[in-house]
Design a protein around this motif. Sequence first.
Motif, PDB file in Angstrom:
ATOM      1  N   ALA A   1       0.815  -1.216   0.000  1.00 46.09           N
ATOM      2  CA  ALA A   1       0.000   0.000   0.000  1.00 46.09           C
ATOM      3  C   ALA A   1       0.844   1.259   0.000  1.00 46.09           C
ATOM      4  O   ALA A   1       1.956   1.295   0.533  1.00 46.09           O
ATOM      5  CB  ALA A   1      -0.920  -0.001   1.232  1.00 46.09           C
ATOM      6  N   ASN A   2       0.273   2.274  -0.629  1.00 45.44           N
ATOM      7  CA  ASN A   2       0.805   3.638  -0.630  1.00 45.44           C
ATOM      8  C   ASN A   2      -0.262   4.403  -1.399  1.00 45.44           C
ATOM      9  O   ASN A   2      -0.644   3.977  -2.490  1.00 45.44           O
ATOM     10  CB  ASN A   2       2.161   3.686  -1.353  1.00 45.44           C
ATOM     11  CG  ASN A   2       2.826   5.053  -1.216  1.00 45.44           C
ATOM     12  OD1 ASN A   2       2.160   6.077  -1.207  1.00 45.44           O
ATOM     13  ND2 ASN A   2       4.136   5.047  -1.097  1.00 45.44           N
ATOM     14  N   GLN A   3      -0.798   5.463  -0.792  1.00 45.06           N
ATOM     15  CA  GLN A   3      -1.944   6.110  -1.450  1.00 45.06           C
ATOM     16  C   GLN A   3      -1.545   6.905  -2.685  1.00 45.06           C
ATOM     17  O   GLN A   3      -2.404   7.393  -3.413  1.00 45.06           O
ATOM     18  CB  GLN A   3      -2.739   6.971  -0.452  1.00 45.06           C
ATOM     19  CG  GLN A   3      -2.099   8.282  -0.086  1.00 45.06           C
ATOM     20  CD  GLN A   3      -1.034   8.125   0.998  1.00 45.06           C
ATOM     21  OE1 GLN A   3      -0.489   7.058   1.220  1.00 45.06           O
ATOM     22  NE2 GLN A   3      -0.728   9.221   1.655  1.00 45.06           N
ATOM     23  N   LYS A   4      -0.225   7.040  -2.918  1.00 48.13           N
ATOM     24  CA  LYS A   4       0.203   7.698  -4.150  1.00 48.13           C
ATOM     25  C   LYS A   4       0.153   6.703  -5.316  1.00 48.13           C
ATOM     26  O   LYS A   4       0.394   5.515  -5.123  1.00 48.13           O
ATOM     27  CB  LYS A   4       1.628   8.219  -3.996  1.00 48.13           C
ATOM     28  CG  LYS A   4       1.709   9.410  -3.039  1.00 48.13           C
ATOM     29  CD  LYS A   4       3.118   9.885  -2.868  1.00 48.13           C
ATOM     30  CE  LYS A   4       3.576  10.704  -4.053  1.00 48.13           C
ATOM     31  NZ  LYS A   4       4.933  11.268  -3.830  1.00 48.13           N
TER      32      LYS A   4
ATOM     33  N   SER B   1       3.333  10.083   6.093  1.00 47.94           N
ATOM     34  CA  SER B   1       2.711  10.298   7.401  1.00 47.94           C
ATOM     35  C   SER B   1       1.199  10.054   7.337  1.00 47.94           C
ATOM     36  O   SER B   1       0.624   9.534   8.296  1.00 47.94           O
ATOM     37  CB  SER B   1       3.038  11.678   7.959  1.00 47.94           C
ATOM     38  OG  SER B   1       2.633  12.654   7.047  1.00 47.94           O
ATOM     39  N   ASP B   2       0.543  10.382   6.216  1.00 43.59           N
ATOM     40  CA  ASP B   2      -0.888  10.083   6.087  1.00 43.59           C
ATOM     41  C   ASP B   2      -1.135   8.583   6.140  1.00 43.59           C
ATOM     42  O   ASP B   2      -2.054   8.107   6.800  1.00 43.59           O
ATOM     43  CB  ASP B   2      -1.445  10.587   4.742  1.00 43.59           C
ATOM     44  CG  ASP B   2      -1.463  12.106   4.684  1.00 43.59           C
ATOM     45  OD1 ASP B   2      -1.452  12.731   5.755  1.00 43.59           O
ATOM     46  OD2 ASP B   2      -1.476  12.638   3.557  1.00 43.59           O
ATOM     47  N   LEU B   3      -0.290   7.845   5.420  1.00 47.29           N
ATOM     48  CA  LEU B   3      -0.442   6.396   5.381  1.00 47.29           C
ATOM     49  C   LEU B   3      -0.191   5.791   6.767  1.00 47.29           C
ATOM     50  O   LEU B   3      -0.954   4.949   7.239  1.00 47.29           O
ATOM     51  CB  LEU B   3       0.516   5.805   4.343  1.00 47.29           C
ATOM     52  CG  LEU B   3       0.486   4.296   4.170  1.00 47.29           C
ATOM     53  CD1 LEU B   3      -0.898   3.813   3.767  1.00 47.29           C
ATOM     54  CD2 LEU B   3       1.513   3.859   3.122  1.00 47.29           C
TER      55      LEU B   3
ATOM     56  N   PRO C   1      -5.280  -0.125  -4.255  1.00 46.96           N
ATOM     57  CA  PRO C   1      -5.399   1.019  -5.181  1.00 46.96           C
ATOM     58  C   PRO C   1      -4.707   2.250  -4.586  1.00 46.96           C
ATOM     59  O   PRO C   1      -4.408   2.282  -3.392  1.00 46.96           O
ATOM     60  CB  PRO C   1      -6.911   1.227  -5.275  1.00 46.96           C
ATOM     61  CG  PRO C   1      -7.452   0.700  -3.992  1.00 46.96           C
ATOM     62  CD  PRO C   1      -6.541  -0.420  -3.571  1.00 46.96           C
ATOM     63  N   PRO C   2      -4.484   3.273  -5.408  1.00 48.88           N
ATOM     64  CA  PRO C   2      -3.791   4.475  -4.926  1.00 48.88           C
ATOM     65  C   PRO C   2      -4.727   5.421  -4.188  1.00 48.88           C
ATOM     66  O   PRO C   2      -4.954   6.547  -4.614  1.00 48.88           O
ATOM     67  CB  PRO C   2      -3.261   5.107  -6.216  1.00 48.88           C
ATOM     68  CG  PRO C   2      -4.216   4.663  -7.262  1.00 48.88           C
ATOM     69  CD  PRO C   2      -4.717   3.312  -6.851  1.00 48.88           C
TER      70      PRO C   2
ATOM     71  N   HIS D   1      -1.871  -9.007   8.037  1.00 56.66           N
ATOM     72  CA  HIS D   1      -0.999  -9.005   9.214  1.00 56.66           C
ATOM     73  C   HIS D   1      -0.025  -7.842   9.136  1.00 56.66           C
ATOM     74  O   HIS D   1       0.519  -7.415  10.135  1.00 56.66           O
ATOM     75  CB  HIS D   1      -0.192 -10.306   9.286  1.00 56.66           C
ATOM     76  CG  HIS D   1      -1.048 -11.525   9.384  1.00 56.66           C
ATOM     77  ND1 HIS D   1      -1.175 -12.438   8.370  1.00 56.66           N
ATOM     78  CD2 HIS D   1      -1.842 -11.958  10.393  1.00 56.66           C
ATOM     79  CE1 HIS D   1      -2.001 -13.405   8.750  1.00 56.66           C
ATOM     80  NE2 HIS D   1      -2.425 -13.136   9.959  1.00 56.66           N
ATOM     81  N   GLY D   2       0.247  -7.398   7.926  1.00 57.27           N
ATOM     82  CA  GLY D   2       1.247  -6.344   7.809  1.00 57.27           C
ATOM     83  C   GLY D   2       1.166  -5.600   6.501  1.00 57.27           C
ATOM     84  O   GLY D   2       0.510  -6.039   5.545  1.00 57.27           O
ATOM     85  N   VAL D   3       1.839  -4.455   6.486  1.00 61.08           N
ATOM     86  CA  VAL D   3       1.854  -3.597   5.305  1.00 61.08           C
ATOM     87  C   VAL D   3       3.282  -3.451   4.791  1.00 61.08           C
ATOM     88  O   VAL D   3       4.210  -3.225   5.570  1.00 61.08           O
ATOM     89  CB  VAL D   3       1.311  -2.182   5.630  1.00 61.08           C
ATOM     90  CG1 VAL D   3       1.137  -1.371   4.352  1.00 61.08           C
ATOM     91  CG2 VAL D   3       0.004  -2.260   6.393  1.00 61.08           C
TER      92      VAL D   3
END
Length: 256
Positions: A8-11, A159-161, A127-128, A142-144
Amino acid sequence: MARIFCVANQKGGVGKTTTCVNLAAALAEAGQRVLLVDLDPQGNATMGSGIDKRTLERSVYHLLVGLADLPAVRVASEPGKYDVLPANRDLAGAEVELVELDRRENRLRDALRLVVNDYDFVLVDCPPSLSMLTLNGLCAAHGVIIPMQCEYYALEGLSDLVNTIKKVHANLNRDLKIIGLLRVMFDPRVTLQQQVSAQLEGHFGDKVFSAIVPRNVRLAEAPSHGIPGVVFDRASKGAKAYMAFANEMIERVKTL
Ligand code: ADP
Ligand code: MG
């Protein structure tokens, strides 16, 4: 028992899908049983695994809204030697439909229960955005794993993530932790990238994976052939980096 990880990463365009597909193929190469879940309506992980998103009868959308069970959605990636819960544009509708459903954040977690003994790793390509789909990924995991480019603005988005992950941990999924940050598309000749990379190590310590994925054109070419990069050109620098990352993940899960 499968270990479930969200990439994950919202970008957008930071290397989530490339990481998911290549980690899946590299883990499979190392003898692990892997399921890749495509949670992005763009279906890039699906296509990159050699599965045509345009001809799917059922997709992860049907699974999330309760129109199909997991075995009916699952397909095999032939070049990748792992299984896939594929996605296409249908999934864009799930965002709205999920709001009306019971256990809306837990639909993926509930669906995966059926197969936790069939796999060593489940990898979820998010998704972003920090949307209901990503939330389903975070609640199931369990993890990111956070792929990031070593650029100035990368730290700002982080920091948002991290705050979202903390909230999910506090309210919805006590198992969730950040497994690590993976530096991708790295170019050691760029001084700023070296500086940001050192800053990451200073700030996040051993949460930063040792493996570093370089910018490598073979990784970018592979999806157009529907073959994971680590299979498409196993001698390339990008493939070798993802193989090293897979070995690091295999070691790291032993400590979880
Ligand atoms: P995301 O899933 O976060 O949107 P992608 O994995 O799709 O990001 O990557 C965005 C673009 O960058 C794609 O065109 C991909 O092929 C390319 N890319 C990703 N990683 C690398 C890399 N290490 N070297 C070169 N190109 C890369
Ligand atoms: Mg993607």
